[in-house]
Design a protein around this motif. Structure first.
Motif, PDB file in Angstrom:
ATOM      1  N   TYR A  94       0.915  -1.369   0.385  1.00  0.00           N
ATOM      2  CA  TYR A  94      -0.180  -0.133   0.123  1.00  0.00           C
ATOM      3  C   TYR A  94       1.221   1.409   0.126  1.00  0.00           C
ATOM      4  O   TYR A  94       0.797   1.655  -0.715  1.00  0.00           O
ATOM      5  N   SER A  95       1.468   1.347   0.924  1.00  0.00           N
ATOM      6  CA  SER A  95       2.638   2.418   1.582  1.00  0.00           C
ATOM      7  C   SER A  95       3.762   2.642  -0.860  1.00  0.00           C
ATOM      8  O   SER A  95       3.078   3.664  -0.980  1.00  0.00           O
ATOM      9  N   LEU A  96       3.603   1.259  -1.046  1.00  0.00           N
ATOM     10  CA  LEU A  96       4.485   1.880  -2.596  1.00  0.00           C
ATOM     11  C   LEU A  96       3.244   2.574  -3.641  1.00  0.00           C
ATOM     12  O   LEU A  96       4.062   3.971  -4.022  1.00  0.00           O
ATOM     13  N   ILE A  97       2.083   2.130  -3.699  1.00  0.00           N
ATOM     14  CA  ILE A  97       1.320   2.416  -3.956  1.00  0.00           C
ATOM     15  C   ILE A  97       0.786   3.888  -4.194  1.00  0.00           C
ATOM     16  O   ILE A  97       1.449   4.364  -5.292  1.00  0.00           O
ATOM     17  N   HIS A  98       1.130   4.713  -2.959  1.00  0.00           N
ATOM     18  CA  HIS A  98       0.647   5.182  -2.351  1.00  0.00           C
ATOM     19  C   HIS A  98       2.172   6.840  -3.014  1.00  0.00           C
ATOM     20  O   HIS A  98       1.815   7.510  -3.576  1.00  0.00           O
ATOM     21  N   ASP A  99       2.628   6.126  -2.784  1.00  0.00           N
ATOM     22  CA  ASP A  99       4.306   6.643  -2.552  1.00  0.00           C
ATOM     23  C   ASP A  99       4.503   7.202  -4.030  1.00  0.00           C
ATOM     24  O   ASP A  99       5.560   8.503  -4.355  1.00  0.00           O
ATOM     25  N   ASP A 100       4.058   6.313  -5.187  1.00  0.00           N
ATOM     26  CA  ASP A 100       4.153   6.274  -6.329  1.00  0.00           C
ATOM     27  C   ASP A 100       3.274   7.067  -7.735  1.00  0.00           C
ATOM     28  O   ASP A 100       3.519   7.486  -8.314  1.00  0.00           O
ATOM     29  N   LEU A 101       2.314   7.360  -6.000  1.00  0.00           N
ATOM     30  CA  LEU A 101       1.243   8.753  -7.080  1.00  0.00           C
ATOM     31  C   LEU A 101       1.950  10.074  -7.709  1.00  0.00           C
ATOM     32  O   LEU A 101       2.657  10.729  -6.989  1.00  0.00           O
ATOM     33  N   PRO A 102       1.314  10.731  -8.308  1.00  0.00           N
ATOM     34  CA  PRO A 102       1.085  11.988  -9.439  1.00  0.00           C
ATOM     35  C   PRO A 102       2.209  12.936  -7.476  1.00  0.00           C
ATOM     36  O   PRO A 102       2.745  13.642  -7.553  1.00  0.00           O
ATOM     37  N   ALA A 103       1.098  12.727  -6.856  1.00  0.00           N
ATOM     38  CA  ALA A 103       1.263  13.716  -5.806  1.00  0.00           C
ATOM     39  C   ALA A 103       2.040  13.160  -4.379  1.00  0.00           C
ATOM     40  O   ALA A 103       2.233  14.092  -3.818  1.00  0.00           O
ATOM     41  N   MET A 104       2.999  12.287  -4.752  1.00  0.00           N
ATOM     42  CA  MET A 104       4.307  12.394  -4.297  1.00  0.00           C
ATOM     43  C   MET A 104       5.161  12.269  -4.740  1.00  0.00           C
ATOM     44  O   MET A 104       5.478  13.105  -5.264  1.00  0.00           O
ATOM     45  N   ASP A 105       5.307  10.595  -4.961  1.00  0.00           N
ATOM     46  CA  ASP A 105       6.864  10.714  -5.713  1.00  0.00           C
ATOM     47  C   ASP A 105       6.748  10.695  -7.677  1.00  0.00           C
ATOM     48  O   ASP A 105       7.339  10.992  -7.791  1.00  0.00           O
ATOM     49  N   ASN A 106       5.616  10.437  -7.809  1.00  0.00           N
ATOM     50  CA  ASN A 106       5.057  10.738  -9.241  1.00  0.00           C
ATOM     51  C   ASN A 106       6.283   9.608 -10.266  1.00  0.00           C
ATOM     52  O   ASN A 106       6.525  10.433 -11.041  1.00  0.00           O
ATOM     53  N   ASP A 107       5.989   8.315  -9.899  1.00  0.00           N
ATOM     54  CA  ASP A 107       7.027   7.148 -10.175  1.00  0.00           C
ATOM     55  C   ASP A 107       5.805   6.591 -11.358  1.00  0.00           C
ATOM     56  O   ASP A 107       4.944   6.329 -10.997  1.00  0.00           O
ATOM     57  N   ASP A 108       6.670   6.476 -12.651  1.00  0.00           N
ATOM     58  CA  ASP A 108       6.117   5.205 -13.322  1.00  0.00           C
ATOM     59  C   ASP A 108       6.749   4.266 -13.202  1.00  0.00           C
ATOM     60  O   ASP A 108       5.752   3.284 -14.341  1.00  0.00           O
ATOM     61  N   LEU A 109       7.290   3.752 -12.738  1.00  0.00           N
ATOM     62  CA  LEU A 109       8.012   2.435 -12.577  1.00  0.00           C
ATOM     63  C   LEU A 109       8.171   1.858 -10.574  1.00  0.00           C
ATOM     64  O   LEU A 109       8.726   2.125 -10.302  1.00  0.00           O
ATOM     65  N   ARG A 110       7.249   0.316 -10.843  1.00  0.00           N
ATOM     66  CA  ARG A 110       7.971  -0.189 -10.072  1.00  0.00           C
ATOM     67  C   ARG A 110       7.860  -1.683 -10.045  1.00  0.00           C
ATOM     68  O   ARG A 110       6.888  -2.581 -10.868  1.00  0.00           O
ATOM     69  N   ARG A 111       8.500  -2.161  -8.921  1.00  0.00           N
ATOM     70  CA  ARG A 111       8.465  -3.485  -9.123  1.00  0.00           C
ATOM     71  C   ARG A 111       8.874  -4.020 -10.854  1.00  0.00           C
ATOM     72  O   ARG A 111       8.410  -5.514 -11.255  1.00  0.00           O
ATOM     73  N   GLY A 112       9.644  -3.152 -11.391  1.00  0.00           N
ATOM     74  CA  GLY A 112       9.693  -3.536 -13.157  1.00  0.00           C
ATOM     75  C   GLY A 112       8.125  -3.224 -13.450  1.00  0.00           C
ATOM     76  O   GLY A 112       8.556  -3.907 -14.946  1.00  0.00           O
ATOM     77  N   LYS A 113       7.442  -2.862 -12.993  1.00  0.00           N
ATOM     78  CA  LYS A 113       6.009  -2.924 -13.940  1.00  0.00           C
ATOM     79  C   LYS A 113       5.491  -1.417 -13.518  1.00  0.00           C
ATOM     80  O   LYS A 113       6.700  -0.581 -12.712  1.00  0.00           O
ATOM     81  N   PRO A 114       4.790  -0.778 -15.018  1.00  0.00           N
ATOM     82  CA  PRO A 114       4.118   0.289 -14.811  1.00  0.00           C
ATOM     83  C   PRO A 114       3.652   0.554 -13.178  1.00  0.00           C
ATOM     84  O   PRO A 114       3.319  -0.764 -13.076  1.00  0.00           O
TER      85      PRO A 114
END
Ligand code: GRG
Length: 308
Positions: A94-114
């Motif tokens: 859960y924390s990784l999903i939220h951390d990747d959001l545009p409102a936080m780190d705005n990341d496109d890649l996590r665990r090798g996937k979008p």
């Protein structure tokens, strides 16, 4: 002891096959998570697909492995620790999903996937994170409960590690420190909360599932705290030394957003020495187990030497 000797002192039992241990533990955790979570075909299917997408995207499963290894070090059974191992992995995801959001780190890649929001959209990603956090407590509540540790103790442990004083608090401090110059002690404050708290909680829950003694719980807390800090120092180092492909997430992000990290504050060599010193302290914390915590020792060494 000088830093170099401390680093060399990190020599756990060489005969322990950690690769096999981690593979076995990850397979068992994946099977259990699959059984605990609603199937992807259950309505509303979008949320269950989104939860499962990130949960089964290929994480290292370090927190569940620590939970199971701590249970075994205290003479407990893997099956009894399993709901707790699964609960911490749900909170972590859960924390990784939220951390990747545009409102936080705005990341496109996590665990090798979008990232989740790239596939399902921001609204569903927020909800998938929320649902995984809630799912964690539903799973944890299904543990057996032990003479020294009731369901109430287990819920308190999970809630405290993930709430505004720990995981969420660390993320707030991390966001607020972006672009600012902060001291080593302020950085330590962030690492204790955003990373070490959940790793430490994983180890403690493993011990609690084995109805551990108060002395064992103190030792596990000390171990989890230091392994958690080492984990984040290494994470900071990997961000500048590895590629996105190797990490399965965007490399170089910390520098790009001027995030406070150990390499940025003290340089790479000093960061490596700090990680080795923290790992040595984690090892020393295991002394009361008198060699019965081989898996925990091997995981601590892996955390120090990992390359992803
Ligand atoms: C949004 C409430 C909220 C919190 C987010 C976990 C977190 C706090 C942010 C993620 C960014 C980050 C680097 C956090 C430190 C914890 C960490 C090193 C996470 C990565 O853990 P791994 O390497 O990931 O175990 P896998 O994918 O292998 O499970």
């Amino acid at each position: 002891m000088p830093a170099r000797c401390r680093a060399e002192a990190v020599t756990p039992c060489k005969s322990f096959d950690l690769a096999a241990y981690l593979e076995k533990s990850a397979s068992a955790v994946n099977r259990a998570l699959d059984a605990f979570l609603p199937k992807a075909t259950v309505k509303p299917v979008t949320i269950h697909r989104a939860m499962r997408y990130s949960l089964f995207a290929g994480g290292k499963r370090m927190r569940p492995a620590l939970c199971l290894a701590a249970a075994e070090a205290c003479g407990g059974r893997r099956a009894e620790a399993m709901p707790l191992a699964c609960a911490v992995e749900c909170i972590h995801t859960y924390s990784l999903i939220h951390d990747d959001l545009p409102a936080m780190d705005n990341d496109d890649l996590r665990r090798g996937k979008p990232t989740n929001h790239k596939v399902f959209g921001e609204g569903i990603a927020v909800l998938a994170g929320d649902a995984l956090l809630t799912q964690a407590f539903e799973i944890a509540a299904q543990c057996r409960g032990w003479p020294c540790y009731s369901h109430r103790d287990i819920v308190l442990e999970l809630a405290r590690a993930s709430g505004s004083l720990q995981l969420v608090g660390g993320q707030v401090a991390d966001l607020e420190a972006e672009g600012k110059s902060i001291s080593k002690s302020q950085l330590r404050y962030i690492h204790e909360r955003k990373t070490s708290a959940l790793l430490c909680c994983s180890v403690r829950l493993g011990g609690m599932s084995a109805n551990c003694t108060p002395r064992q719980l103190v030792a596990l807390t000390d171990f989890g705290y230091h392994v958690g800090l080492a984990f984040q120092v290494i994470d900071d180092i990997l961000d500048v030394t590895q590629t996105s492909q190797q990490l399965g997430k965007t490399a170089g992000k910390d520098t790009a957003v001027q995030k406070a990290t150990y390499p940025a504050i003290v340089g790479l060599d000093r960061s490596r020495r700090i990680a080795a010193e923290l790992t040595q302290l984690a090892f020393e914390a295991l002394a009361p187990f008198r060699g019965r915590a081989q898996a925990l020792e091997a995981i601590a060494q892996y955390v120090l030497r990992r390359d992803r």
